[in-house]
Design a protein around this motif. Structure first.
Motif, PDB file in Angstrom:
ATOM      1  N   TYR A 172       1.868  -7.021  -7.405  1.00  0.00           N
ATOM      2  CA  TYR A 172       0.649  -5.979  -7.717  1.00  0.00           C
ATOM      3  C   TYR A 172      -0.455  -6.728  -7.723  1.00  0.00           C
ATOM      4  N   PHE A 173      -0.364  -7.909  -8.497  1.00  0.00           N
ATOM      5  CA  PHE A 173      -1.684  -8.928  -8.627  1.00  0.00           C
ATOM      6  C   PHE A 173      -1.814  -9.430  -7.183  1.00  0.00           C
ATOM      7  N   GLY A 174      -0.927  -9.745  -6.439  1.00  0.00           N
ATOM      8  CA  GLY A 174      -1.194 -10.417  -5.067  1.00  0.00           C
ATOM      9  C   GLY A 174      -1.815  -9.276  -4.120  1.00  0.00           C
ATOM     10  N   LEU A 175      -1.449  -7.952  -4.249  1.00  0.00           N
ATOM     11  CA  LEU A 175      -1.957  -6.991  -3.344  1.00  0.00           C
ATOM     12  C   LEU A 175      -3.239  -6.626  -3.713  1.00  0.00           C
ATOM     13  N   MET A 176      -3.592  -6.806  -4.977  1.00  0.00           N
ATOM     14  CA  MET A 176      -4.999  -6.461  -5.440  1.00  0.00           C
ATOM     15  C   MET A 176      -5.939  -7.738  -4.865  1.00  0.00           C
ATOM     16  N   ALA A 177      -5.506  -8.987  -5.064  1.00  0.00           N
ATOM     17  CA  ALA A 177      -6.147 -10.177  -4.608  1.00  0.00           C
ATOM     18  C   ALA A 177      -6.380  -9.958  -3.178  1.00  0.00           C
ATOM     19  N   MET A 178      -5.455  -9.759  -2.528  1.00  0.00           N
ATOM     20  CA  MET A 178      -5.561  -9.744  -0.876  1.00  0.00           C
ATOM     21  C   MET A 178      -6.481  -8.702  -0.457  1.00  0.00           C
ATOM     22  N   THR A 179      -6.454  -7.502  -1.241  1.00  0.00           N
ATOM     23  CA  THR A 179      -7.288  -6.440  -0.925  1.00  0.00           C
ATOM     24  C   THR A 179      -8.867  -6.967  -0.997  1.00  0.00           C
ATOM     25  N   GLN A 180      -9.221  -7.558  -1.976  1.00  0.00           N
ATOM     26  CA  GLN A 180     -10.325  -8.240  -2.241  1.00  0.00           C
ATOM     27  C   GLN A 180     -10.687  -9.290  -1.507  1.00  0.00           C
ATOM     28  N   ILE A 181      -9.860 -10.092  -0.885  1.00  0.00           N
ATOM     29  CA  ILE A 181     -10.161 -11.091  -0.011  1.00  0.00           C
ATOM     30  C   ILE A 181     -10.619 -10.423   1.384  1.00  0.00           C
ATOM     31  N   ILE A 182      -9.666  -9.523   1.561  1.00  0.00           N
ATOM     32  CA  ILE A 182      -9.751  -8.840   3.164  1.00  0.00           C
ATOM     33  C   ILE A 182     -11.027  -7.878   3.220  1.00  0.00           C
ATOM     34  N   SER A 183     -11.434  -7.147   2.037  1.00  0.00           N
ATOM     35  CA  SER A 183     -12.643  -6.642   2.085  1.00  0.00           C
ATOM     36  C   SER A 183     -13.660  -7.370   2.228  1.00  0.00           C
ATOM     37  N   HIS A 184     -13.840  -8.809   2.170  1.00  0.00           N
ATOM     38  CA  HIS A 184     -14.894  -9.391   2.884  1.00  0.00           C
ATOM     39  C   HIS A 184     -15.025  -9.240   4.350  1.00  0.00           C
ATOM     40  N   PHE A 185     -13.833  -9.039   4.977  1.00  0.00           N
ATOM     41  CA  PHE A 185     -13.891  -8.668   6.461  1.00  0.00           C
ATOM     42  C   PHE A 185     -14.254  -7.060   6.960  1.00  0.00           C
ATOM     43  N   LEU A 186     -13.356  -6.190   5.983  1.00  0.00           N
ATOM     44  CA  LEU A 186     -13.180  -4.924   6.559  1.00  0.00           C
ATOM     45  C   LEU A 186     -14.074  -3.831   5.805  1.00  0.00           C
ATOM     46  N   LEU A 187     -14.681  -4.182   4.586  1.00  0.00           N
ATOM     47  CA  LEU A 187     -15.264  -3.570   3.650  1.00  0.00           C
ATOM     48  C   LEU A 187     -14.427  -2.230   3.225  1.00  0.00           C
ATOM     49  N   PHE A 188     -14.792  -0.996   3.196  1.00  0.00           N
ATOM     50  CA  PHE A 188     -13.705   0.034   2.561  1.00  0.00           C
ATOM     51  C   PHE A 188     -12.669   0.327   3.728  1.00  0.00           C
ATOM     52  N   GLY A 189     -13.028  -0.319   5.103  1.00  0.00           N
ATOM     53  CA  GLY A 189     -11.920  -0.349   5.951  1.00  0.00           C
ATOM     54  C   GLY A 189     -10.459  -0.941   5.680  1.00  0.00           C
ATOM     55  N   VAL A 190     -10.593  -1.810   4.587  1.00  0.00           N
ATOM     56  CA  VAL A 190      -9.509  -2.356   3.948  1.00  0.00           C
ATOM     57  C   VAL A 190      -8.359  -1.410   3.225  1.00  0.00           C
ATOM     58  N   VAL A 191      -8.813  -0.233   2.961  1.00  0.00           N
ATOM     59  CA  VAL A 191      -8.249   0.800   2.287  1.00  0.00           C
ATOM     60  C   VAL A 191      -7.003   1.192   3.198  1.00  0.00           C
ATOM     61  N   PRO A 192      -7.500   1.705   4.219  1.00  0.00           N
ATOM     62  CA  PRO A 192      -6.407   2.246   5.214  1.00  0.00           C
ATOM     63  C   PRO A 192      -5.462   1.347   5.657  1.00  0.00           C
ATOM     64  N   MET A 193      -6.248  -0.164   6.127  1.00  0.00           N
ATOM     65  CA  MET A 193      -5.421  -1.165   6.690  1.00  0.00           C
ATOM     66  C   MET A 193      -4.318  -1.621   5.886  1.00  0.00           C
ATOM     67  N   MET A 194      -4.918  -1.964   4.586  1.00  0.00           N
ATOM     68  CA  MET A 194      -3.873  -2.482   3.533  1.00  0.00           C
ATOM     69  C   MET A 194      -2.651  -1.756   3.246  1.00  0.00           C
ATOM     70  N   TYR A 195      -2.964  -0.207   3.269  1.00  0.00           N
ATOM     71  CA  TYR A 195      -1.962   0.960   2.816  1.00  0.00           C
ATOM     72  C   TYR A 195      -1.175   0.751   3.981  1.00  0.00           C
ATOM     73  N   ARG A 196      -1.396   0.796   5.248  1.00  0.00           N
ATOM     74  CA  ARG A 196      -0.487   0.821   6.540  1.00  0.00           C
ATOM     75  C   ARG A 196       0.058  -0.283   6.406  1.00  0.00           C
ATOM     76  N   PHE A 197      -0.091  -1.594   6.128  1.00  0.00           N
ATOM     77  CA  PHE A 197       0.519  -2.900   6.071  1.00  0.00           C
ATOM     78  C   PHE A 197       1.777  -2.542   4.874  1.00  0.00           C
ATOM     79  N   ILE A 198       1.289  -2.238   3.729  1.00  0.00           N
ATOM     80  CA  ILE A 198       2.221  -2.046   2.817  1.00  0.00           C
ATOM     81  C   ILE A 198       3.103  -0.820   2.985  1.00  0.00           C
TER      82      ILE A 198
END
Length: 383
Positions: A42-68
């Motif tokens: 859970y911690f790793g997922l939150m941390a990864m979301t914050q890191i990837i948000s540098h690249f995708l902004l709120f597009g990180v939400v569907p991208m990370m959800y689809r991956f998980i």
């Protein structure tokens, strides 16, 4: 405002880079020893979301959800949707406290004339504290649902490791991702320091050059052309609503500045603080942002609108505390309001209602996070 439009046009280009290689999958495989328990994952997922948000902004939400969701494709009941959805949504919300490529954060820093590195350090500290707080909440939520997340995660991680294209101790994709991350955001700071350009101008210029250089080094100029053609013919059109709202917010700020309406808002807050001595403006500002979020305004137009009013006020507080108060309200708005884009997108991919993904799953966390931030702000003010 003109600089902000340029930022919004260019920042999405970063996402083109993530499409070229399976960076996220390889990072999850590489860090398997750190993700083998539910709270660690859970911690790793939150941390990864914050890191990837540098690249995708709120597009990180569907991208990370689809991956998980692919990673946990056989687990779609409410317990797992709570686990996945809250980690991703809270992770993105917390990223608005410190991520330099998030337009709302960098605009607040520039408008309120705060020092960037201090605002980033303060925001990162509370993003980290918020992540820990969220992990604690997830622990009790797991107990409430009576599901053993750890057992399932270990099984799925073992499967992912077998499919990794980097079987040794050295993971080329992870190393490449780290280099890309450092090179992009390190260059932004270097350009700012060497040229004196404000960050709202330096960020899009660096991103444009960095993205083009990536595709040249990878010897994939044709991929760059394909992505650019699609973005400028289809992708920008999808941002029409965001640009329209932003322009409307700019016009509203101009109208407020020409009239005395902004002063009335501030006078109203000062009146409340006069009635209740323990209150001050920084205590109330997050509630304004939360309210605006619940009438459908996203994080960026809300920040533009609120800071447009606040920047005219000579606060007796360090500007970094004002930025923290503003962005903490944005965090809460993002994770609670069923009418803002991150919750709408999450609901579209996981099938749950916006009220459930927002208010029902995150209300207690939001209250605890608000109290935690305000304890720090009020203590810092009165020291």
């Amino acid at each position: 405002m003109r600089s902000l439009i340029g930022l919004l046009l260019i920042v999405p280009m970063i996402s083109w880079v993530l499409k070229e290689e399976p960076y996220i999958e390889e990072i999850m495989s590489f860090a398997h020893n750190l993700l083998n328990k539910s709270q660690k994952f859970y911690f790793g997922l939150m941390a990864m979301t914050q890191i990837i948000s540098h690249f995708l902004l709120f597009g990180v939400v569907p991208m990370m959800y689809r991956f998980i969701d692919v990673f946990l494709k056989e687990h779609k009941d409410e317990a797992w949707e709570n686990f996945k959805g809250t980690a991703i949504l809270r992770g993105f919300g917390l990223s608005t406290l410190w991520v330099i490529s998030i337009p709302s954060f960098i605009f607040a820093v520039e408008a309120l004339e705060a020092t960037l590195w201090k605002s980033m350090a303060l925001g990162f500290a509370f993003a980290f504290a918020g992540t820990i707080l969220s992990v604690i909440f997830s622990y009790f939520q797991e107990k409430k649902y009576g599901v053993d997340f750890t057992y399932v995660l270990k099984q799925e991680i073992d499967k992912a490791m077998k499919n990794s294209r980097n079987q040794g101790k050295w993971n080329k994709d992870v190393a490449e991702f780290v280099f890309l991350f450092i090179s992009l955001f390190g260059t932004i700071f270097i350009v700012h320091e060497m040229t004196g350009l404000e960050f709202l101008l330096a960020i899009p210029l660096v991103i444009l050059g960095w993205t083009m250089l990536y595709f040249l080094v990878k010897r994939k100029p044709s991929s760059f052309v394909v992505e650019a053609r699609y973005y400028f013919t289809v992708g920008i059109a999808k941002q029409a609503q965001q640009f329209s709202i932003l322009i409307a917010a700019g016009l509203l700020i101009y109208a407020l500045n020409q009239s005395n309406a902004g002063d009335y808002v501030i006078d109203g807050m000062n009146y409340l603080t006069g009635i209740v001595p323990v209150l001050n403006v920084l205590f109330l500002v997050p509630f304004i942002i939360i309210f605006l979020g619940f009438i459908g305004l996203g994080p960026l137009p809300v920040i533009v609108l609120v800071t447009g009013v606040l920047e005219a006020i000579p606060f007796p507080y360090p500007p970094e505390l004002v930025v923290l108060a503003v962005t903490s309200g944005s965090v809460i708005s993002i994770i609670l309001s069923p009418f803002v884009m991150p919750v709408i997108i999450l609901s579209s991919v996981n099938g749950l209602s916006g009220i459930r993904n927002g208010l029902q799953f995150n209300l207690k966390f939001a209250v605890a996070f608000y109290i935690m931030v305000q304890l720090f702000i009020q203590t810092a003010i009165h020291l």
